[in-house]
Design an enzyme around this catalytic site. Structure first.
Site, PDB file in Angstrom:
ATOM      1  CE  LYS A   1      -4.483   0.852   0.141  1.00  0.00           C
ATOM      2  NZ  LYS A   1      -5.569   0.036  -0.400  1.00  0.00           N
TER       3      LYS A   1
HETATM    4  P1  NAD Z   1     -13.166   7.506  -2.761  1.00  0.00           P
HETATM    5  O1  NAD Z   1     -12.173   8.548  -2.429  1.00  0.00           O
HETATM    6  O2  NAD Z   1     -13.605   7.331  -4.161  1.00  0.00           O
HETATM    7  O3  NAD Z   1     -14.510   7.719  -1.883  1.00  0.00           O
HETATM    8  C1  NAD Z   1     -14.496   7.803  -0.497  1.00  0.00           C
HETATM    9  C2  NAD Z   1     -15.888   8.236  -0.060  1.00  0.00           C
HETATM   10  O4  NAD Z   1     -15.970   8.208   1.359  1.00  0.00           O
HETATM   11  C3  NAD Z   1     -16.261   9.656  -0.474  1.00  0.00           C
HETATM   12  O5  NAD Z   1     -17.651   9.708  -0.797  1.00  0.00           O
HETATM   13  C4  NAD Z   1     -15.979  10.459   0.791  1.00  0.00           C
HETATM   14  O6  NAD Z   1     -16.712  11.678   0.837  1.00  0.00           O
HETATM   15  C5  NAD Z   1     -16.475   9.463   1.815  1.00  0.00           C
HETATM   16  N1  NAD Z   1     -15.985   9.704   3.162  1.00  0.00           N
HETATM   17  C6  NAD Z   1     -14.732  10.048   3.550  1.00  0.00           C
HETATM   18  N2  NAD Z   1     -14.698  10.181   4.884  1.00  0.00           N
HETATM   19  C7  NAD Z   1     -15.948   9.911   5.334  1.00  0.00           C
HETATM   20  C8  NAD Z   1     -16.555   9.904   6.614  1.00  0.00           C
HETATM   21  N3  NAD Z   1     -15.819  10.189   7.686  1.00  0.00           N
HETATM   22  N4  NAD Z   1     -17.872   9.567   6.702  1.00  0.00           N
HETATM   23  C9  NAD Z   1     -18.588   9.280   5.604  1.00  0.00           C
HETATM   24  N5  NAD Z   1     -18.074   9.271   4.371  1.00  0.00           N
HETATM   25  C10 NAD Z   1     -16.768   9.595   4.243  1.00  0.00           C
HETATM   26  O7  NAD Z   1     -12.567   6.148  -2.160  1.00  0.00           O
HETATM   27  P2  NAD Z   1     -12.924   4.660  -2.598  1.00  0.00           P
HETATM   28  O8  NAD Z   1     -11.961   4.239  -3.636  1.00  0.00           O
HETATM   29  O9  NAD Z   1     -14.388   4.530  -2.829  1.00  0.00           O
HETATM   30  O10 NAD Z   1     -12.511   3.869  -1.273  1.00  0.00           O
HETATM   31  C11 NAD Z   1     -13.415   3.714  -0.179  1.00  0.00           C
HETATM   32  C12 NAD Z   1     -12.926   2.581   0.698  1.00  0.00           C
HETATM   33  O11 NAD Z   1     -12.866   1.377  -0.079  1.00  0.00           O
HETATM   34  C13 NAD Z   1     -11.527   2.747   1.293  1.00  0.00           C
HETATM   35  O12 NAD Z   1     -11.492   2.104   2.548  1.00  0.00           O
HETATM   36  C14 NAD Z   1     -10.654   2.007   0.302  1.00  0.00           C
HETATM   37  O13 NAD Z   1      -9.430   1.595   0.874  1.00  0.00           O
HETATM   38  C15 NAD Z   1     -11.556   0.837  -0.013  1.00  0.00           C
HETATM   39  N6  NAD Z   1     -11.264   0.147  -1.275  1.00  0.00           N
HETATM   40  C16 NAD Z   1     -11.217   0.813  -2.463  1.00  0.00           C
HETATM   41  C17 NAD Z   1     -10.958   0.107  -3.635  1.00  0.00           C
HETATM   42  C18 NAD Z   1     -10.965   0.760  -4.991  1.00  0.00           C
HETATM   43  O14 NAD Z   1     -10.843   0.035  -5.992  1.00  0.00           O
HETATM   44  N7  NAD Z   1     -11.126   2.057  -5.109  1.00  0.00           N
HETATM   45  C19 NAD Z   1     -10.739  -1.276  -3.578  1.00  0.00           C
HETATM   46  C20 NAD Z   1     -10.825  -1.925  -2.350  1.00  0.00           C
HETATM   47  C21 NAD Z   1     -11.097  -1.207  -1.208  1.00  0.00           C
END
Ligand code: NAD
Length: 416
Positions: free
Chosen positions: A108
């Site tokens: 990561k």
């Molecule tokens: P992103 O940046 O696209 O979206 C994050 C979302 O969470 C946004 O809507 C943001 O406003 C919201 N957010 C942030 N802090 C918050 C809070 N305190 N309360 C409520 N909402 C909040 O990120 P993403 O890629 O969707 O990732 C989200 C999660 O999924 C993370 O934990 C990431 O590690 C995990 N993840 C992402 C992927 C991927 O392919 N993008 C894959 C596996 C896991």
């Protein structure tokens, strides 16, 4: 909750790891190897701002384990992305790639920065400097980054371009790229779609059908947005509440998700959506629902709020959204949790498909990507469910046990 305390997922996952390590009788020396990271880099990231002054940020790339293949994992830009958080997330990537049986290890990366005030030019310069400083340990057969919180296909395009300078055209060095630069069809929605694939299997086993089910999604970014869209459009689920960093919105009759997506595409927060009632992020987690899907950041469900959740099931779209203490509370309340490194593995699975396409200079049809993703997610889910039933443990402990055993076997075969 933009100023919530830093995630403690690096430390809080240790009891969960130990429970599974005990279950499979893992030796002490392998516990030690699988606990510590293989390699860590911390770099200084100076950024010349548009107004001419320079700010210096700190960036990390942590390669946790590469016994089963090149390390793989996203890059996060967030003010709380510190060493411990990145390490915890790197460990999770090792278990995720092992559980889905794709030939990668776990890594990561992150920069401790709030990227929201940065201009596009500043983001590009910061990304390029960070890439050039960690490039010595990247590469298609070494370590392959991907998007995570606050990074996207454009960020990956800059990483690809920077990495390729002086090394030749190397699309397999990073995944989650734009389609025009060798990205895979279906990668953008892959994590959300993978969560849905697992939910469909789980719903059948649980006899809690998704059609008409009340679903709450915390976070409306890449994962949460696609998850809500697919559940609404393809499964007939009723999305009764969603949130983003600024607040939440609820509608007991079900939110109009396509309209909400148009609203957020225009950079509006969900709590200003006219088709529902604005509520706080804390209240979102107390909404009565069938499925609660945290899809934002780590440590969303803690020992402070786990007793107040009003859901039947938790499905973790985010990484490390439930602390170990909260896990115990939920287990005591009889609320099953589909763990992160099973539920949200679709992103890294399609990243693997992207990497193979790049290495072969070949493009798969969207239908092929989706059907191969389905196979991987269903197989991983079935293995976890069967182990949980046979060994009478939680889905999380079962998932850890399978993943740790696979990595431990690779370590042993390689001489550890
Ligand atoms: P992103 O940046 O696209 O979206 C994050 C979302 O969470 C946004 O809507 C943001 O406003 C919201 N957010 C942030 N802090 C918050 C809070 N305190 N309360 C409520 N909402 C909040 O990120 P993403 O890629 O969707 O990732 C989200 C999660 O999924 C993370 O934990 C990431 O590690 C995990 N993840 C992402 C992927 C991927 O392919 N993008 C894959 C596996 C896991």
């Amino acid at each position: 909750m933009p100023d919530a305390p830093p995630s403690s997922d690096a430390r809080s996952a240790r009891p969960q790891f130990d429970a599974a390590a005990d279950l499979i009788g893992l030796s002490d020396h392998l516990r030690d190897i699988l606990d510590r990271p293989f390699r860590e880099i911390t770099v200084q990231v100076p950024l010349k701002m548009d107004d001419g002054h320079t700010q210096v940020f700190t960036g990390y790339r942590i390669q946790h384990n590469g016994a089963r293949g090149p390390t793989k994992g996203g890059i996060r830009y967030h003010q709380h992305a510190d060493h411990d958080e990145v390490l915890g997330l790197a460990r999770l990537m090792t278990w995720k790639t092992a559980l889905t049986d794709i030939p990668f290890g776990g890594a990561k990366g992150g920069i401790t920065v709030d990227p929201r005030p940065l201009s596009s030019g500043e983001l590009e310069r910061m990304t390029r400097t960070f890439t050039s400083r960690i490039a010595l340990c990247l590469g298609p057969y070494r370590d392959v980054p991907a998007p995570d919180v606050n990074t996207n296909a454009q960020t990956m395009a800059w990483i690809f371009d920077e990495y390729s300078r002086g090394r030749g055209y190397t699309p397999a060095a990073v995944t989650g790229k734009p389609i025009a630069l060798g990205g895979s069809l279906g990668r953008d929605e892959a994590t959300g779609r993978g969560v849905v694939f697992v939910m469909r299997e789980f719903a059948r086993d649980l006899k809690l059908p998704l059609k008409g089910a009340r679903v709450v999604v915390q976070g409306f970014g890449n994962v949460g947005g696609h998850l809500a869209r697919i559940l609404h459009a393809e499964d007939g689920a009723r999305l009764v509440g969603v949130s983003d960093v600024d607040g939440a919105v609820m509608n007991a009759q079900g939110l109009d998700i396509p309209r909400l997506l148009q609203h957020t595409a225009a950079r509006q927060p969900v709590n200003t959506f006219a088709g529902g009632t604005a509520i706080s992020n804390e209240d979102l987690l107390r909404l009565s629902c069938d499925y609660l899907c945290p899809a934002a950041l780590g440590d969303a469900i803690t020992d402070r709020n786990a007793a107040h959740l009003a859901c039947k099931v938790v499905v973790e779209g985010a990484n490390a959204p439930t602390t170990a203490a909260a896990d115990v509370i939920l287990e005591g309340r009889g609320i099953p949790v589909v763990p992160d490194f099973l539920a949200n593995a679709g992103g890294v699975v399609v990243s693997y498909f992207e990497w193979t396409q790049n290495l072969q200079q070949h493009r798969w049809e969207l239908e092929v990507v989706q059907s191969e993703l389905l196979k991987k997610m269903v197989a991983a889910y079935a293995a976890v469910r069967d182990t949980a039933r046979d060994r009478k443990v939680s889905l999380r402990t079962a998932a850890y046990a399978i993943a740790i055993a696979r990595v431990a076997e690779a370590e042993k075969l390689r001489g550890s």
